[in-house]
Write a protein that holds these residues in place. Structure first.
Motif, mmCIF file in Angstrom:
data_model
loop_
_atom_site.group_PDB
_atom_site.id
_atom_site.type_symbol
_atom_site.label_atom_id
_atom_site.label_comp_id
_atom_site.label_asym_id
_atom_site.label_seq_id
_atom_site.Cartn_x
_atom_site.Cartn_y
_atom_site.Cartn_z
ATOM 1 N N ILE A 1 2.807 -40.513 56.411
ATOM 2 C CA ILE A 1 1.369 -40.390 56.185
ATOM 3 C C ILE A 1 0.989 -41.271 55.005
ATOM 4 O O ILE A 1 1.654 -41.252 53.970
ATOM 5 C CB ILE A 1 0.983 -38.930 55.878
ATOM 6 C CG1 ILE A 1 1.451 -37.999 56.994
ATOM 7 C CG2 ILE A 1 -0.516 -38.796 55.667
ATOM 8 C CD1 ILE A 1 1.376 -36.531 56.625
ATOM 9 N N THR A 2 -0.074 -42.035 55.142
ATOM 10 C CA THR A 2 -0.530 -42.861 54.035
ATOM 11 C C THR A 2 -1.511 -42.079 53.166
ATOM 12 O O THR A 2 -2.117 -41.097 53.599
ATOM 13 C CB THR A 2 -1.234 -44.134 54.531
ATOM 14 O OG1 THR A 2 -2.458 -43.767 55.185
ATOM 15 C CG2 THR A 2 -0.343 -44.910 55.499
ATOM 16 N N MET A 3 -1.678 -42.545 51.938
ATOM 17 C CA MET A 3 -2.656 -41.929 51.046
ATOM 18 C C MET A 3 -4.056 -42.068 51.632
ATOM 19 O O MET A 3 -4.886 -41.158 51.522
ATOM 20 C CB MET A 3 -2.586 -42.587 49.665
ATOM 21 C CG MET A 3 -3.352 -41.858 48.590
ATOM 22 S SD MET A 3 -2.510 -40.334 48.120
ATOM 23 C CE MET A 3 -3.532 -39.786 46.759
ATOM 24 N N ARG A 4 -4.316 -43.190 52.266
ATOM 25 C CA ARG A 4 -5.626 -43.405 52.889
ATOM 26 C C ARG A 4 -5.904 -42.325 53.932
ATOM 27 O O ARG A 4 -7.018 -41.791 54.015
ATOM 28 C CB ARG A 4 -5.663 -44.782 53.549
ATOM 29 C CG ARG A 4 -6.990 -45.099 54.231
ATOM 30 C CD ARG A 4 -7.912 -45.746 53.251
ATOM 31 N NE ARG A 4 -9.284 -45.803 53.687
ATOM 32 C CZ ARG A 4 -10.149 -46.724 53.265
ATOM 33 N NH1 ARG A 4 -9.747 -47.654 52.424
ATOM 34 N NH2 ARG A 4 -11.393 -46.708 53.647
ATOM 35 N N GLU A 5 -4.900 -42.007 54.722
ATOM 36 C CA GLU A 5 -5.083 -40.991 55.757
ATOM 37 C C GLU A 5 -5.352 -39.617 55.143
ATOM 38 O O GLU A 5 -6.180 -38.859 55.649
ATOM 39 C CB GLU A 5 -3.857 -40.953 56.665
ATOM 40 C CG GLU A 5 -3.739 -42.175 57.564
ATOM 41 C CD GLU A 5 -2.399 -42.285 58.267
ATOM 42 O OE1 GLU A 5 -2.355 -42.904 59.343
ATOM 43 O OE2 GLU A 5 -1.397 -41.763 57.737
ATOM 44 N N LEU A 6 -4.681 -39.297 54.050
ATOM 45 C CA LEU A 6 -4.922 -38.012 53.389
ATOM 46 C C LEU A 6 -6.353 -37.926 52.861
ATOM 47 O O LEU A 6 -7.054 -36.930 53.075
ATOM 48 C CB LEU A 6 -3.944 -37.815 52.236
ATOM 49 C CG LEU A 6 -2.542 -37.301 52.537
ATOM 50 C CD1 LEU A 6 -1.794 -37.075 51.233
ATOM 51 C CD2 LEU A 6 -2.569 -36.015 53.355
ATOM 52 N N LEU A 7 -6.785 -38.969 52.151
ATOM 53 C CA LEU A 7 -8.124 -38.938 51.570
ATOM 54 C C LEU A 7 -9.196 -38.971 52.650
ATOM 55 O O LEU A 7 -10.223 -38.294 52.538
ATOM 56 C CB LEU A 7 -8.302 -40.099 50.591
ATOM 57 C CG LEU A 7 -7.341 -40.136 49.394
ATOM 58 C CD1 LEU A 7 -7.798 -41.174 48.374
ATOM 59 C CD2 LEU A 7 -7.189 -38.776 48.744
#
Length: 559
Positions: free
Chosen positions: A324-330
């Motif tokens: 999971i990327t940070m972009r996907e989390l945010l």
């Protein structure tokens, strides 16, 4: 802020039949439009799509303005909670006051995980230099006050407001591994999203674990704040501190043979990708239900709640373990916010790090790798480390809309061994990142300021497993009112110069980092001098008073 161990929280666990529940995992797909799919209800019985690009287009359009006038700075300050370090529930040992008063009850110097098997060792070469009673809070606050004292909270809010501070960013902690039981009295009031799955056969055991930690002070601050007239209330924001490796190790231990044997978990409970994402959704929903809809929560000009994330590399590394990327989390959090009637969330990174090639081993990791992918409870390593100057340009692509810092300890070969050094270090960062983002109206650099650094009450800079600090000479970064005020003046001037890209926020570390020597809260040692400096630079300027002369870096003396 440097934390090494979370508090011990005891929960009654009822050992009954194994938990049998199946949840469809939420999906995040990478595509040209970055479509995020989320369940419309917590049991994942239906799905719908929201196009992040559409949301971002509206947000960017709402933020654009042709107003080029210089605006007054917003002054923010970080608020660090303390906690009870005593294993005895009938005795309260405050994590701050115990270390200021002496050695006997200071958990920081007894932490074998960072100091080694003997804890912090004191000898002729590395002597004990306490107690540090000059840091005792001012008598108007009651000295070594209780964390949840409403009268103290009201005084703190009053002092912040009257001395020119506009908001505080509360260092917010979440233990994602804790399972609890909704039908058990002491745990029945813990937050859990409405309608989410529980196991009625196990006393209402939650299907999605996790709870707030160290939020006693936040609770009482908000209770007192809402009693004040609107014009006297403080704004506030969350500074999510997801930096503790101890908490991560507790998370990956979910469902381990030892945890099941000890009764902490049941068969079927495991820290897989699906549960990790559900916990993240729970965190976001908690923010929305408890905090974002409050009138005193800090919001951007277009009405979005602002969330600071301390050391984003730690969250990024652990999410990367699941692909999971940070972009996907945010983006996932932004979608949930929109679904709850908000305009999204504005995320600001709070970051600093090593910059020299020889320091790469201390660089900012971007991935956590398990030693054994089938038995992740056995631990792992943080890998793919970047130097700070290589990490920062990635932030916008990760979903952040701003950058600030907690404490800068160095800039390339410049290191802080005095407050003069710190001023040079900070000015170097200010100039570099203001210039870097000056042509980007959609990403702001919030200028950070710190009053100094002195980690001696917690053992010294930096803890080593030998029992001794590695760089104790850095525990003499002390300021006074004049030099701190000069640093504020410098920050204000630079913020105004780059306002088109920097915005108008200045972040101060910190209200009460007593163990790190960053505490502008009134004390017996420095009185109200740091608050007076803030008032003279920011509040009195707004009211039309003339500034006092600046103290230059070259001429100021480190007290």
């Amino acid at each position: 802020m440097k934390l090494f161990s979370p508090p011990l929280i005891l929960f009654l666990i009822f050992i009954l039949d194994p938990l049998a529940c199946e949840e469809k995992s939420s999906k995040i797909q990478s595509s040209k439009e970055r479509i995020v799919e989320l369940p419309t209800d917590p049991n994942n019985k239906a799905e719908e799509e929201i196009k992040i690009t559409d949301i971002e287009t509206e947000v960017i359009a709402a933020r654009q303005t042709n107003d080029n006038t210089i605006k007054d700075q917003l002054v923010g300050v970080y608020f660090m909670p303390s906690w009870n370090t005593s294993p005895d529930p009938n005795r309260d040992i405050d994590s701050f006051w115990s270390c200021l008063m002496g050695l006997e009850d200071c958990s920081s110097i007894k932490n074998t995980a960072v100091w080694g098997p003997r804890g912090r060792v004191y000898d002729n070469r590395y002597p004990y230099e306490g107690p540090f009673l000059d840091r005792k809070p001012h008598p108007s606050l009651g000295g070594f006050y209780k964390r949840d004292d409403p009268q103290v909270a009201r005084k703190q809010l009053e002092y912040m407001k009257s001395y020119g501070i506009d908001f505080f960013a509360y260092n917010w902690f979440f233990g994602r591994h804790y399972y609890y039981h909704r039908y058990f009295g002491p745990q029945s009031t813990l937050y859990y999203p409405e309608g989410w799955q529980i196991d009625p056969n196990r006393d209402g055991r939650v299907a999605v674990p996790g709870l707030e930690e160290w939020n006693e002070q936040l609770t009482v601050l908000l209770q007192e704040n809402e009693k004040l007239p609107p014009e006297k209330q403080m704004k506030w924001a969350i500074n999510w501190c997801d930096d503790s490796d101890d908490r991560w190790r507790l998370w990956i231990d979910i469902g381990s043979p030892e945890s099941i044997s000890a009764g902490r978990n049941y068969e079927g409970e495991k820290p897989d990708k699906a549960l990790y994402l559900k916990v993240h959704e729970k965190i976001t929903q908690l923010w929305i239900d408890k905090y974002f809809k409050r009138s005193d929560y800090l919001k951007s000009e277009d009405g979005r709640p602002i969330v600071y994330i301390y050391f984003p590399q730690d969250t990024e590394s652990r999410a990367a373990f699941y692909g999971i990327t940070m972009r996907e989390l945010l983006d996932r959090s932004k979608v949930i916010a929109v679904r709850n009637g908000l305009k999204g969330i504005k995320f600001i990174a709070v970051a600093s790090g090593a910059m020299l090639p020889r320091e790469r081993q201390y660089g900012m990791p971007t991935q956590w790798r398990a030693n054994n992918s089938k038995e992740i409870w056995r631990g792992g390593q943080y890998v793919n480390r970047l130097l700070f100057q290589n990490y920062v340009p990635r932030l916008k692509g990760m979903g952040f809309e701003g950058l600030t810092a907690y404490v800068y300890h160095n800039f390339l070969s410049l290191e802080n061994r005095s407050f003069n050094d710190m001023r040079r270090t900070y000015q170097s960062h200010w100039n570099r990142w203001s210039e870097f983002y000056k042509n980007d109206p959609n990403f702001e650099y919030q200028v950070p300021v710190a009053m100094g650094w002195d980690y001696r009450p917690a053992g010294g800079t930096w803890p080593q497993t030998t029992g001794f600090p590695s760089e104790p000479e850095k525990d003499r970064v002390h300021s006074n009112k004049a030099t701190f005020k000069a640093k504020l003046e410098d920050a204000k001037k630079l913020s105004e110069k780059y306002q088109s890209s920097n915005g108008s926020t200045i972040m101060i570390c910190c209200w009460n980092e007593y163990l790190e020597g960053n505490h502008i809260e009134p004390t017996e040692g420095h009185g109200f001098s740091y608050l007076e400096a803030i008032k003279e630079v920011f509040l009195e300027r707004r009211m039309g008073f003339n500034p006092s002369p600046l103290v230059s870096v070259a001429s100021s003396k480190n007290p």
